[in-house]
Design an enzyme around this catalytic site. Structure first.
Site, short mmCIF file in Angstrom:
data_model
loop_
_atom_site.label_atom_id
_atom_site.label_comp_id
_atom_site.label_asym_id
_atom_site.label_seq_id
_atom_site.Cartn_x
_atom_site.Cartn_y
_atom_site.Cartn_z
N SER A 118 -86.31 76.16 64.56
CA SER A 118 -86.20 77.25 65.53
C SER A 118 -87.37 78.21 65.45
CB SER A 118 -84.90 78.02 65.31
OG SER A 118 -84.85 78.57 64.01
N HIS A 139 -86.57 71.84 70.10
CA HIS A 139 -85.59 72.83 69.64
C HIS A 139 -84.38 72.90 70.56
CE1 HIS A 139 -84.45 77.27 68.90
NE2 HIS A 139 -83.76 76.48 68.11
N GLU A 151 -86.26 73.75 73.99
CA GLU A 151 -87.66 74.15 73.90
C GLU A 151 -88.46 72.97 73.35
OE1 GLU A 151 -87.62 78.94 73.01
OE2 GLU A 151 -87.32 77.59 71.32
N ASN A 189 -86.38 82.81 70.29
CA ASN A 189 -86.24 83.58 69.06
C ASN A 189 -87.27 84.68 68.93
OD1 ASN A 189 -83.88 82.65 67.77
ND2 ASN A 189 -84.92 80.76 67.19
#
Length: 395
Positions: A118, A139, A151, A189
């Site tokens: 991540s 991801h 992602e 994130n």
């Protein structure tokens, strides 16, 4: 063509990815060193598929076909015929590098090797592979079968053909793909940090209590969960670890600075729903003991002006982060908004939200915060200033 998928790790994420791939018709190999973990993964999948049958989403025959496509193994030698290997293990660079090295020794030179990390550097993970052009970041978001977003993160070493192949197979699986640059936190994130960080900052300043902050984001912003509710669901240990990782990776940029409040909760073992206590308290079934009536009552005592102030402050910090991600070419404007709506269920894309609120409003809000605190945390993205000067919008 990618048809055989090998997955390293049979935990929640690995099992979820296996379900997605098998449902899409792929042959799936799930690897774990622990036989008990493999058994638990198989049993959990059976329960999930049974629930889908009850809801009439799949038939009994479809359940059997999905299960028949998955093989559970304890030897990476079973990966020899894999077209794509995805590791979904602990967020530790050394562990992932060791796995990539071991996998590369077993598979063909054409096999794509991917990490579900991540936030860790894909370039660093791929560096241990003799031909790293076939390495990439993929991801998924939890739970993988339900969350649309994936992602995709090419490393510096990744070949364009690798990226194209991965994007194609994920789209075949029905996923929304957001291409991201190999930088800390990728899109979600990174951009989501202020949702937690600014909420914690407001609480630590004593401007508002936890329930009022959560209420303002849900009531005024349409967010499904407030930041403190969401941190409790994710786990304060997990959320804090990501914050530390992003903060360190960005050379201690104050915009990503962790909060002592969350650090103390982690130290005390108050991790959220899974431990029974976090920002809220929970019963043994994970049901929050504070009722919604209490939250609504707490929120109603706050003035409309205060609630608007809380929401506006967190929103503009999120917008600023999204604008900066675009400024630094982390992803396209469309990919950033797609990532936030489909990856973390934001009610609107942040860049579209900026257009709606007005670029002038965004810049003025950030400049007011900077004038008050004189902290680099509140610096306005150059792209917002550029948009203001040009009197242009993101879309």
């Amino acid at each position: 063509m990618i048809q055989t998928i090998a997955i390293i790790g049979s935990g929640t994420m690995g099992s979820g990815i296996a379900q997605v791939a098998a449902t899409a018709g792929c042959t799936v190999i799930v690897y774990d060193q622990q036989p008990a973990a493999l058994e638990a993964s198989a049993q959990k999948l059976a329960r999930i598929l049974d629930r889908l049958i009850e809801k009439e989403r799949i038939t009994l025959a479809e359940k059997q076909r999905i299960q028949d496509r998955i093989t559970y193994v304890q030897d990476v030698a079973a990966f020899k015929k894999a077209d794509l290997v995805i590791e979904a293990v602990v967020e530790n660079l050394a562990v992932k590098q060791q796995l990539f090295s071991a996998v590369a020794a077993q598979v063909t030179p054409q096999t794509i090797i991917a990490s579900n990390t991540s936030s860790l550097s894909i370039a660093a993970i791929a560096s241990v592979v003799p031909n790293p052009e076939r390495c990439i970041g993929i991801h998924f978001f939890n739970p993988a079968p339900l969350m649309q977003l994936v992602e995709v993160i090419p490393a510096l070493q990744t070949a364009a053909t690798t990226t194209d192949s991965v994007v194609a197979v994920l789209q075949q699986w029905g996923k929304a793909v957001a291409l991201a640059k190999d930088t800390p936190g990728f899109i979600v994130n990174r951009v989501a940090r202020p949702f937690y960080g600014e909420a914690l900052r407001i609480y630590e300043e004593g401007i508002a209590d936890i329930q009022t902050i959560d209420h303002s984001l849900k009531e005024l912003g349409g967010f499904r969960m407030g930041p403190f509710e969401l941190m409790d669901m994710i786990g304060n240990d997990v959320n804090y670890a990501v914050t530390i990782s992003v903060f360190e990776a960005f050379y201690y940029d104050p915009r990503y600075k962790p909060a002592f409040t969350q650090k103390r909760l982690v130290e005390a073992g108050f991790l959220g729903k899974k431990s029974g206590r976090g920002y809220y308290t929970y019963d043994t079934d994970g049901i929050r003991l504070q009722s919604m009536d209490m939250i609504d009552k707490a929120a109603s005592t706050a003035t409309k002006a205060l609630e608007q102030q809380l929401f506006d402050r967190i929103l503009v910090m999120l917008i600023n982060e999204a604008a900066d991600a675009l400024f630094w070419n982390i992803a396209t404007a469309e990919a950033i908004d797609t990532a936030m709506t489909k990856g973390v269920n934001y009610p609107k894309g942040l860049l579209r939200w900026a257009d709606e609120k007005g670029i002038d409003w965004c810049v003025a809000m950030l400049d007011d915060l900077y004038a008050m605190y004189r902290e680099d945390r509140y610096r306005c993205s150059p792209l917002l200033r550029q948009k203001k000067a040009e009197k242009s919008t993101f879309f």
